[in-house]
Design a protein around this motif. Structure first.
Motif, short mmCIF file in Angstrom:
data_model
loop_
_atom_site.label_atom_id
_atom_site.label_comp_id
_atom_site.label_asym_id
_atom_site.label_seq_id
_atom_site.Cartn_x
_atom_site.Cartn_y
_atom_site.Cartn_z
N PRO A 96 0.81 -1.21 0.00
CA PRO A 96 0.00 0.00 0.00
C PRO A 96 0.85 1.27 0.00
CG PRO A 96 0.07 -0.93 2.19
CD PRO A 96 0.81 -1.88 1.30
N SER A 97 2.11 1.17 0.36
CA SER A 97 2.89 2.40 0.52
C SER A 97 3.34 2.97 -0.81
CB SER A 97 4.08 2.17 1.42
OG SER A 97 5.03 1.36 0.76
N ARG A 100 1.60 6.63 -4.10
CA ARG A 100 1.82 7.89 -4.81
C ARG A 100 2.44 7.71 -6.19
NH1 ARG A 100 5.13 12.87 -3.54
NH2 ARG A 100 4.07 14.46 -4.76
N VAL A 161 4.21 -2.42 8.55
CA VAL A 161 3.40 -2.30 9.74
C VAL A 161 2.05 -1.72 9.31
CG1 VAL A 161 3.36 -1.24 12.02
CG2 VAL A 161 5.53 -1.66 10.91
N PRO A 317 -18.32 19.43 6.98
CA PRO A 317 -18.45 18.39 5.96
C PRO A 317 -19.25 17.20 6.47
CG PRO A 317 -16.17 19.15 6.10
CD PRO A 317 -16.90 19.79 7.24
N ASP B 95 -3.14 5.36 14.38
CA ASP B 95 -2.45 4.08 14.35
C ASP B 95 -3.35 3.00 13.80
OD1 ASP B 95 -1.03 1.83 14.73
OD2 ASP B 95 -1.04 1.90 16.91
N PRO B 96 -3.25 2.75 12.49
CA PRO B 96 -4.16 1.79 11.87
C PRO B 96 -3.88 0.35 12.29
CG PRO B 96 -2.49 2.45 10.31
CD PRO B 96 -2.27 3.27 11.55
N VAL B 159 2.66 5.85 12.79
CA VAL B 159 3.72 4.87 12.89
C VAL B 159 3.94 4.18 11.56
CG1 VAL B 159 2.28 2.89 13.46
CG2 VAL B 159 4.57 3.04 14.38
N GLY B 160 5.18 3.84 11.30
CA GLY B 160 5.48 2.82 10.32
C GLY B 160 5.31 3.18 8.87
N VAL B 161 4.90 2.20 8.14
CA VAL B 161 5.00 2.21 6.70
C VAL B 161 3.60 2.07 6.14
CG1 VAL B 161 6.11 0.98 4.79
CG2 VAL B 161 7.14 0.90 7.05
N GLY B 162 3.19 2.99 5.31
CA GLY B 162 1.97 2.67 4.58
C GLY B 162 0.83 3.65 4.66
N GLN B 163 -0.35 3.10 4.70
CA GLN B 163 -1.57 3.85 4.55
C GLN B 163 -1.71 4.98 5.56
OE1 GLN B 163 -3.49 3.49 1.99
NE2 GLN B 163 -4.75 5.18 2.71
N THR B 166 -0.27 8.22 4.42
CA THR B 166 -1.07 8.85 3.39
C THR B 166 -2.27 9.54 4.01
OG1 THR B 166 -0.44 6.98 2.04
CG2 THR B 166 -2.11 8.43 1.14
N GLU B 170 -3.00 13.65 4.33
CA GLU B 170 -4.20 14.29 3.79
C GLU B 170 -4.96 15.13 4.83
OE1 GLU B 170 -6.29 11.07 1.89
OE2 GLU B 170 -4.86 11.04 0.22
N LYS B 191 11.32 3.09 2.61
CA LYS B 191 10.59 2.99 1.36
C LYS B 191 10.41 4.35 0.70
CE LYS B 191 7.41 0.17 0.66
NZ LYS B 191 8.17 -0.61 -0.33
N ARG B 192 10.56 4.31 -0.60
CA ARG B 192 10.41 5.49 -1.43
C ARG B 192 9.08 6.21 -1.16
NH1 ARG B 192 11.98 7.15 -6.84
NH2 ARG B 192 10.19 8.23 -7.70
N GLU B 196 8.73 10.09 -0.03
CA GLU B 196 8.05 11.03 -0.93
C GLU B 196 7.01 11.88 -0.22
OE1 GLU B 196 8.16 8.84 -5.28
OE2 GLU B 196 6.44 8.60 -3.95
N ARG B 231 7.13 18.05 -3.41
CA ARG B 231 5.75 18.15 -2.94
C ARG B 231 5.24 19.58 -3.10
NH1 ARG B 231 3.38 14.69 0.86
NH2 ARG B 231 2.86 16.32 2.34
N TRP B 281 -12.33 15.55 2.77
CA TRP B 281 -13.12 15.27 3.99
C TRP B 281 -14.59 15.06 3.61
CZ3 TRP B 281 -13.10 19.05 8.85
CH2 TRP B 281 -13.87 18.50 9.86
#
Lengths: 334, 334
Positions: A96-97, A100, A161, A317, B95-96, B159-163, B166, B170, B191-192, B196, B231, B281
């Protein structure tokens, strides 16, 4: 022949080739289900209609681990081992990372040169792009295609994670967490949520100088796991040592996976999980398709644009959304 | 007094207390917006209606970093530093990975004992539970509440890597990525996609024996960042060294954040981003509320149950979903 029947013939031919185990056809089929083009989507649905009855037979194994734990080397070694045991394997990746730019390194064939050249292994790099409904949505279809193509074990790789582990766990039968020997902070740093999703934990790099640290880590993780709720009744998540480099511990892992599937099928955990996953798949698709249908509706879109105008005036919203939704899906509609 | 006007009075009183900066009221308000109870939700919407005009004034800063990089110590040190500069700060956490049992350690007050006891800081632990529509949905409302309560800087921790990155990206104006001195594999392992999303990168633990490794890491990350898309126009993501332990580098970071906000406001990046975030939103809420409205509709639910029955016969969930969605949101509807 008209366009519709031409398409239909093309998809039937593609489906036949996938079912015959043609790797190039499989790649083509995966590209089709991953496509965001409306025509491709219609064809992908036709393809899935044909192959669905031939799916469900593979062992679906999730493999997660942070960057640096040696996931590629592990998959190379274990994949090779499984093939020697008579299996055919497909390696898929969910990442998922890379949302972009799609700059992902997972599933890259160059990371697994031996396996990539083995005719009994199929390696699919991560799809790029940002799919509506999360990473899980198309991945389920990719899994179905690989099963239709006859692969007996699917290794579904994910990183790091968080959400990706949850998503992958909702698509697989057995989740393997790959760790490396650690101490101090790093030993504590493994998140509870990640460990809770593991059916089998492996400490990779259990070789040479790292062997004592690997043993120590294994003992520590076993203790932590003992305090967590069991995922499957009567299954205590084991912690195994392995060295992908020296190819040790792979037979013990293979045996544990076998035991896991035997127990899961005996106590109906396997069939319940598969059936729940099918329901989740339907639910995710339904919600995503409701959203697509909504977005494709010009009148609804015009009403929605009007809402956006109100944002500038400081209206919440949350308030706008709840009133709009109640108007669209009203209890009086048929 | 009837129930409705009693509720309305209660919410007006709560809103007034939040706007007056009452911490206990803020906690109560956050608990209300995080609640999944339908009555609570109705009250939360009323609360948001009142406070919305008082939101938007804080600097919203995302702070991400893997477990072990020293995030808590960093927030303690930098939070304290900001307060000495005259700011008031709220620390929130997203924290997902705590989806399953809510066993998260983020945002825990005991991790930041000094800051937790400072009257100019507000620390909110991670909400537990699994919210429909992702972690972002309620977090936006929590941000709005903290702004209404008058905090001038929000530190939104993930935390960490991923969603999660993102999602947090946002909701915020500026994203800080916290790393630690690294070498070899670990240096490559960032991770790139994560890099980014950074506006400012910090190498924490740049002290004592780790200082040379920190300098080396900074040089490496600067090189990687140079190859990535910008960015914000005219903003090259800086890599700063800092030691939360020795409280060094905090002034330079503070200055960089100031420069970032000055540029962002000058070139309208800030206002564009805020406006896009408001649209996102609205979109997220609308989709989530459409789904809620759908789920609350007995006739639609009955039709949906029928679909689930078809799953057992091997029909593709993708096919069932697309046909169902087209029937619900049909072009002929008003």
């Amino acid at each position: 022949m008209n366009a519709a029947s031409e398409h239909s013939l093309r998809i039937q031919t593609l489906a036949n080739s996938v079912l015959a185990g043609d790797r190039r056809a499989l790649s083509k089929a995966i590209t089709l289900v991953e496509s965001a083009q409306p025509l491709d989507r219609a064809l992908a649905l036709n393809l899935l209609d044909i192959i669905m009855p031939y799916t469900g037979k593979a062992k679906r194994i999730a493999l997660s681990g942070s960057p640096g734990v040696g996931k590629s080397t592990f998959i190379e070694a274990f994949g090779q081992f499984l093939i020697e045991q008579g299996e055919t394997i497909a390696v898929l990746a969910i990442d998922p990372s890379s949302k972009r730019t799609g700059g992902s390194i997972l599933g890259d064939k160059t990371r697994m040169p031996t396996l990539a050249n083995n005719p009994k292994a199929y390696i699919r790099p991560t799809p790029s792009g940002n799919l509506l409904g999360g990473v899980a949505r198309r991945s389920r279809e990719v899994i179905a295609l690989c099963e239709a193509a006859g692969y007996s074990t699917l290794l579904i790789e994910t990183v790091g994670v968080g959400q990706s582990e949850t998503d992958v766990s909702e698509m697989t039968d057995c989740s393997i967490l790959l760790l490396q020997p650690a101490s101090g902070d790093a030993l504590q740093g493994i998140k509870r949520g990640i460990m809770e999703m593991a059916d089998i934990v492996i400490i990779n790099k259990a070789d040479g100088d790292l062997l004592p640290a690997a043993r120590h880590s294994a003992a520590h993780y076993l203790q932590s796991l003992a305090l967590m709720p069991k995922r499957m009744p009567d299954w205590a998540c084991p912690v195994l040592l392995c060295s992908a480099l020296e190819k040790t511990g792979l037979d013990a892992l293979h045996e544990k996976i076998r035991e896991y599937f035997v127990l899961a099928k005996e106590n109906t955990y396997f069939s319940k999980k598969r059936s729940e996953q099918l329901s989740t798949w339907l639910e995710d698709e339904t919600l995503a398709e409701l959203i697509s249908a909504f977005k494709a509706q010009p009148e609804l879109q015009a009403q929605y644009q009007a809402l956006q105008q109100s944002l500038a005036s400081g209206v919440s919203p949350a308030r706008l959304a709840v009133e709009f939704a109640r108007k669209i899906i009203a209890p009086t509609q048929p």
